[in-house]
Design a protein around this motif. Structure first.
Motif, PDB file in Angstrom:
ATOM      1  N   PRO A 175       4.646 -14.279  17.064  1.00  0.00           N
ATOM      2  CA  PRO A 175       4.213 -15.520  17.846  1.00  0.00           C
ATOM      3  C   PRO A 175       3.397 -16.397  16.901  1.00  0.00           C
ATOM      4  CG  PRO A 175       3.183 -13.504  18.534  1.00  0.00           C
ATOM      5  CD  PRO A 175       3.913 -13.143  17.495  1.00  0.00           C
ATOM      6  N   GLU A 176       3.827 -16.274  15.402  1.00  0.00           N
ATOM      7  CA  GLU A 176       3.048 -17.089  14.464  1.00  0.00           C
ATOM      8  C   GLU A 176       1.656 -17.378  14.571  1.00  0.00           C
ATOM      9  OE1 GLU A 176       5.312 -20.482  14.075  1.00  0.00           O
ATOM     10  OE2 GLU A 176       7.326 -19.811  14.229  1.00  0.00           O
ATOM     11  N   PRO A 177       0.835 -15.905  14.567  1.00  0.00           N
ATOM     12  CA  PRO A 177      -0.618 -16.070  14.883  1.00  0.00           C
ATOM     13  C   PRO A 177      -1.335 -16.552  13.608  1.00  0.00           C
ATOM     14  CG  PRO A 177       0.107 -13.860  14.220  1.00  0.00           C
ATOM     15  CD  PRO A 177       1.312 -14.582  14.368  1.00  0.00           C
ATOM     16  N   ASP A 178      -2.435 -16.950  13.840  1.00  0.00           N
ATOM     17  CA  ASP A 178      -3.504 -17.406  12.820  1.00  0.00           C
ATOM     18  C   ASP A 178      -4.260 -16.102  12.207  1.00  0.00           C
ATOM     19  OD1 ASP A 178      -2.906 -20.093  12.873  1.00  0.00           O
ATOM     20  OD2 ASP A 178      -3.980 -20.261  14.716  1.00  0.00           O
ATOM     21  N   ILE A 179      -4.421 -15.192  13.058  1.00  0.00           N
ATOM     22  CA  ILE A 179      -5.357 -14.009  12.933  1.00  0.00           C
ATOM     23  C   ILE A 179      -4.672 -12.646  13.212  1.00  0.00           C
ATOM     24  CG2 ILE A 179      -7.567 -12.894  13.612  1.00  0.00           C
ATOM     25  CD1 ILE A 179      -8.446 -15.778  14.364  1.00  0.00           C
ATOM     26  N   ILE A 180      -4.824 -11.765  12.467  1.00  0.00           N
ATOM     27  CA  ILE A 180      -4.291 -10.569  12.441  1.00  0.00           C
ATOM     28  C   ILE A 180      -5.485  -9.412  12.622  1.00  0.00           C
ATOM     29  CG2 ILE A 180      -3.155  -8.473  11.753  1.00  0.00           C
ATOM     30  CD1 ILE A 180      -0.865 -10.233  12.406  1.00  0.00           C
ATOM     31  N   LEU A 181      -5.559  -8.532  13.556  1.00  0.00           N
ATOM     32  CA  LEU A 181      -6.769  -7.742  13.713  1.00  0.00           C
ATOM     33  C   LEU A 181      -5.952  -6.368  13.487  1.00  0.00           C
ATOM     34  CD1 LEU A 181      -8.243  -9.111  17.158  1.00  0.00           C
ATOM     35  CD2 LEU A 181      -9.213  -9.350  14.616  1.00  0.00           C
ATOM     36  N   ALA A 182      -6.367  -5.846  12.194  1.00  0.00           N
ATOM     37  CA  ALA A 182      -5.544  -4.499  11.719  1.00  0.00           C
ATOM     38  C   ALA A 182      -6.613  -3.480  12.000  1.00  0.00           C
ATOM     39  CB  ALA A 182      -5.118  -4.796  10.496  1.00  0.00           C
ATOM     40  N   ASP A 183      -6.457  -2.548  13.035  1.00  0.00           N
ATOM     41  CA  ASP A 183      -7.305  -1.368  13.149  1.00  0.00           C
ATOM     42  C   ASP A 183      -6.977  -0.276  12.646  1.00  0.00           C
ATOM     43  OD1 ASP A 183      -9.404   0.332  13.946  1.00  0.00           O
ATOM     44  OD2 ASP A 183      -8.975  -0.497  16.140  1.00  0.00           O
ATOM     45  N   GLU A 184      -7.450  -0.058  11.572  1.00  0.00           N
ATOM     46  CA  GLU A 184      -7.035   1.362  10.480  1.00  0.00           C
ATOM     47  C   GLU A 184      -5.350   1.293  10.600  1.00  0.00           C
ATOM     48  OE1 GLU A 184      -9.190   3.931  10.036  1.00  0.00           O
ATOM     49  OE2 GLU A 184     -10.880   3.702  11.420  1.00  0.00           O
ATOM     50  N   PRO A 185      -4.828   0.403   9.984  1.00  0.00           N
ATOM     51  CA  PRO A 185      -3.346   0.245  10.205  1.00  0.00           C
ATOM     52  C   PRO A 185      -2.528   1.248   9.067  1.00  0.00           C
ATOM     53  CG  PRO A 185      -4.214  -1.579   8.710  1.00  0.00           C
ATOM     54  CD  PRO A 185      -5.294  -0.833   9.224  1.00  0.00           C
ATOM     55  N   THR A 186      -3.248   1.726   8.290  1.00  0.00           N
ATOM     56  CA  THR A 186      -2.632   2.712   7.283  1.00  0.00           C
ATOM     57  C   THR A 186      -3.006   4.192   7.553  1.00  0.00           C
ATOM     58  OG1 THR A 186      -4.036   2.416   5.589  1.00  0.00           O
ATOM     59  CG2 THR A 186      -2.042   1.045   5.726  1.00  0.00           C
ATOM     60  N   SER A 187      -4.015   4.407   8.401  1.00  0.00           N
ATOM     61  CA  SER A 187      -4.756   5.790   8.390  1.00  0.00           C
ATOM     62  C   SER A 187      -3.897   6.704   8.972  1.00  0.00           C
ATOM     63  CB  SER A 187      -5.937   5.581   9.159  1.00  0.00           C
ATOM     64  OG  SER A 187      -5.819   5.494  10.472  1.00  0.00           O
ATOM     65  N   MET A 188      -2.841   6.442   9.675  1.00  0.00           N
ATOM     66  CA  MET A 188      -1.720   7.682  10.202  1.00  0.00           C
ATOM     67  C   MET A 188      -0.590   7.644   9.295  1.00  0.00           C
ATOM     68  SD  MET A 188      -2.369   7.413  14.419  1.00  0.00           S
ATOM     69  CE  MET A 188      -1.488   8.831  14.542  1.00  0.00           C
ATOM     70  N   LEU A 189      -0.417   6.867   8.506  1.00  0.00           N
ATOM     71  CA  LEU A 189       0.634   6.842   7.571  1.00  0.00           C
ATOM     72  C   LEU A 189       0.590   7.716   6.376  1.00  0.00           C
ATOM     73  CD1 LEU A 189       1.358   3.286   7.396  1.00  0.00           C
ATOM     74  CD2 LEU A 189       2.164   4.827   8.895  1.00  0.00           C
ATOM     75  N   ASP A 190       1.613   8.384   5.895  1.00  0.00           N
ATOM     76  CA  ASP A 190       1.696   9.250   4.570  1.00  0.00           C
ATOM     77  C   ASP A 190       0.784   8.459   3.484  1.00  0.00           C
ATOM     78  OD1 ASP A 190       3.256  11.685   4.512  1.00  0.00           O
ATOM     79  OD2 ASP A 190       3.270  10.966   2.301  1.00  0.00           O
ATOM     80  N   VAL A 191      -0.071   9.325   2.554  1.00  0.00           N
ATOM     81  CA  VAL A 191      -0.539   8.396   1.500  1.00  0.00           C
ATOM     82  C   VAL A 191       0.180   7.848   0.754  1.00  0.00           C
ATOM     83  CG1 VAL A 191      -2.170   9.026  -0.463  1.00  0.00           C
ATOM     84  CG2 VAL A 191      -2.736  10.492   1.674  1.00  0.00           C
ATOM     85  N   SER A 192       1.472   8.245   0.552  1.00  0.00           N
ATOM     86  CA  SER A 192       2.183   7.544  -0.614  1.00  0.00           C
ATOM     87  C   SER A 192       2.827   6.237   0.069  1.00  0.00           C
ATOM     88  CB  SER A 192       3.679   8.570  -0.811  1.00  0.00           C
ATOM     89  OG  SER A 192       4.171   8.819   0.560  1.00  0.00           O
ATOM     90  N   ILE A 193       2.889   5.973   1.281  1.00  0.00           N
ATOM     91  CA  ILE A 193       3.217   4.680   1.850  1.00  0.00           C
ATOM     92  C   ILE A 193       2.212   3.676   2.105  1.00  0.00           C
ATOM     93  CG2 ILE A 193       5.769   5.533   2.270  1.00  0.00           C
ATOM     94  CD1 ILE A 193       4.817   5.615   5.085  1.00  0.00           C
ATOM     95  N   ARG A 194       0.720   4.288   2.115  1.00  0.00           N
ATOM     96  CA  ARG A 194      -0.169   3.306   2.556  1.00  0.00           C
ATOM     97  C   ARG A 194      -0.296   2.224   1.710  1.00  0.00           C
ATOM     98  NH1 ARG A 194      -4.901   7.938   3.674  1.00  0.00           N
ATOM     99  NH2 ARG A 194      -3.909   8.753   5.461  1.00  0.00           N
ATOM    100  N   MET A 195      -0.190   2.068   0.390  1.00  0.00           N
ATOM    101  CA  MET A 195      -0.286   1.172  -0.588  1.00  0.00           C
ATOM    102  C   MET A 195       0.677   0.133  -0.277  1.00  0.00           C
ATOM    103  SD  MET A 195      -2.485   0.872  -2.871  1.00  0.00           S
ATOM    104  CE  MET A 195      -3.042  -0.786  -3.675  1.00  0.00           C
ATOM    105  N   ASP A 196       1.909   0.634   0.146  1.00  0.00           N
ATOM    106  CA  ASP A 196       2.825  -0.551   0.454  1.00  0.00           C
ATOM    107  C   ASP A 196       2.645  -1.250   1.738  1.00  0.00           C
ATOM    108  OD1 ASP A 196       4.405   0.924  -1.679  1.00  0.00           O
ATOM    109  OD2 ASP A 196       5.753   2.072  -0.310  1.00  0.00           O
ATOM    110  N   VAL A 197       1.943  -0.636   2.543  1.00  0.00           N
ATOM    111  CA  VAL A 197       1.612  -1.235   3.633  1.00  0.00           C
ATOM    112  C   VAL A 197       0.558  -2.282   3.377  1.00  0.00           C
ATOM    113  CG1 VAL A 197       0.977  -1.283   6.060  1.00  0.00           C
ATOM    114  CG2 VAL A 197       2.761   0.198   5.500  1.00  0.00           C
ATOM    115  N   LEU A 198      -0.551  -1.862   2.691  1.00  0.00           N
ATOM    116  CA  LEU A 198      -1.416  -2.696   2.187  1.00  0.00           C
ATOM    117  C   LEU A 198      -0.951  -4.101   1.466  1.00  0.00           C
ATOM    118  CD1 LEU A 198      -4.377  -0.272   1.290  1.00  0.00           C
ATOM    119  CD2 LEU A 198      -3.928  -1.339   3.335  1.00  0.00           C
ATOM    120  N   ARG A 199       0.095  -3.794   0.736  1.00  0.00           N
ATOM    121  CA  ARG A 199       0.650  -4.913  -0.188  1.00  0.00           C
ATOM    122  C   ARG A 199       1.146  -5.878   0.534  1.00  0.00           C
ATOM    123  NH1 ARG A 199       3.114  -1.113  -3.731  1.00  0.00           N
ATOM    124  NH2 ARG A 199       1.410  -0.627  -5.247  1.00  0.00           N
TER     125      ARG A 199
END
Ligand SMILES: Nc1ncnc2c1ncn2[C@@H]1O[C@H](COP(=O)(O)OP(=O)(O)OP(=O)(O)O)[C@@H](O)[C@H]1O
Ligand SMILES: [Mg+2]
Length: 328
Positions: A175-199
């Motif tokens: 929807p082309e938002p102005d704000i993204i609310l990211a609630d623990e977006p990486t905590s259920m991901l494998d540690v090895s790919i967390r950094m990619d999602v943060l990047r």
């Protein structure tokens, strides 16, 4: 009002309570009390604190999934709790999107990736039936699912957790938002790919000027990604500071405890911190500072009066009687 000085989003003393207890003995659980901070275009604000401190409630308040019991919430200077008191308008919902912790639960297993992304594109008038597929392909490419043609007709179950979270991010971007609310977006991901999602999130704020509220248990991730960090405890804001400053010179005894945990425990707050007698009651909270029972630096006022939030320096605020006394 000076447009340049108006924050994109401003929370002013926002509170909310949930009804708990039995039918005949209803009681109020104060999940957030008088929370105030701003979020600007292109900015990432981290919200950290232990479990139950009110982090998700803040995201749910902003997305209007739960009602507020007090305070003001200004989008571009307009108090949406006044202009849209009952429920958020479609225009508001377009501008404020959410990414959840669980990429398994947040996507519908019966629908394809195309369906998940085309739906918000069409709902918010960002594509027509004719060009929705190509717009969806472009979004998949933007979130790093390449070649997008290989992903668009898949069902969520055939994707990895990281790929699923990227689909959820593409859906939030549709929807082309102005704000993204990211609630623990990486905590259920494998540690090895967390950094990619943060990047990816960091990349998106730069390329699209997105404002991101980044809620996390992971102090190291907050330090890495956020410009400013808000520290929550038992529904109250304890401190807010530029990320570097909070890490180097935390002013609140609770922030000091958190920051001391970063190198020692890999920076995660999933396990209890030392000297933890448990979260203080949110139903009929005790008077004074909620952290008083755990604090080693208390003064008399800590158990009687809620400390006001005071300004320590540029962008640095704290709610602690030690500092109130020093600045008077
Ligand atoms: N719908 C609800 N009804 C009753 N209580 C609720 C509701 N939602 C949240 N709470 C309570 O509000 C408090 C804050 O919850 P919240 O989910 O915001 O914490 P959190 O900081 O996100 O925790 P976590 O790190 O575990 O996700 C908790 O005590 C929680 O049990
Ligand atoms: Mg939460």
């Amino acid at each position: 009002m000076n447009a340049a000085a108006t924050p994109l989003l401003e929370l002013r003393d926002v509170s909310t309570s949930f009804r708990v207890g039995g039918f005949f003995t209803p009681r109020l659980l104060k999940a957030t009390q008088e929370v105030s901070f701003t979020l600007d275009r292109g900015e990432i604000v981290g919200v950290v604190g232990e479990s139950g401190s009110g982090k998700s409630t803040i995201a749910r308040l902003i997305s209007r999934l739960v009602p507020t019991t007090g305070g003001a919430m200004l989008l571009d200077g307009d108090d949406v709790l006044v202009s849209e008191p009952r429920r958020a308008s479609l225009a508001y919902r377009r501008r404020v999107q959410m990414i959840f912790q669980d990429p398994f639960g947040s996507l519908n297993p019966v629908h394809t990736v195309a369906h998940h992304i085309e739906r918000p594109l069409l709902l918010h008038g960002k594509a027509t039936k004719e060009n929705a597929r190509s717009a969806a392909l472009e979004l998949l490419d933007d979130v790093g699912l390449r070649p997008a043609e290989d992903f668009i007709d898949q069902h969520p179950h055939s994707l990895s957790g990281g790929q699923r979270q990227r689909v959820a991010i593409a859906r939030a971007l549709a929807p082309e938002p102005d704000i993204i609310l990211a609630d623990e977006p990486t905590s259920m991901l494998d540690v090895s790919i967390r950094m990619d999602v943060l990047r990816l999130l960091d990349d998106l704020r730069h390329k699209r000027g997105l404002a991101i509220l980044f809620i996390t248990h992971d102090l190291a991730a907050a330090k890495h990604l956020a410009d400013r960090i808000v520290v929550m405890y038992a529904g109250r804001m304890m401190e807010e500071a530029p990320a570097d400053q909070l890490v180097k010179e935390p002013a609140h005894p609770y922030s000091q405890l958190l920051m001391a945990a970063v190198p020692r425990r890999g920076g995660s707050l999933h396990d209890p911190l030392p000297a933890d007698p448990g979260t203080p009651p949110l139903v009929d909270p005790r008077p004074g500072c909620p952290f008083a029972a755990r604090c080693r630096q208390t003064v008399a006022a800590c158990t009687t009066t809620t400390p006001p939030v005071i300004q320590l320096g540029p962008g640095h605020r704290v709610a602690c009687h030690l500092h109130t006394a020093r600045t008077q």
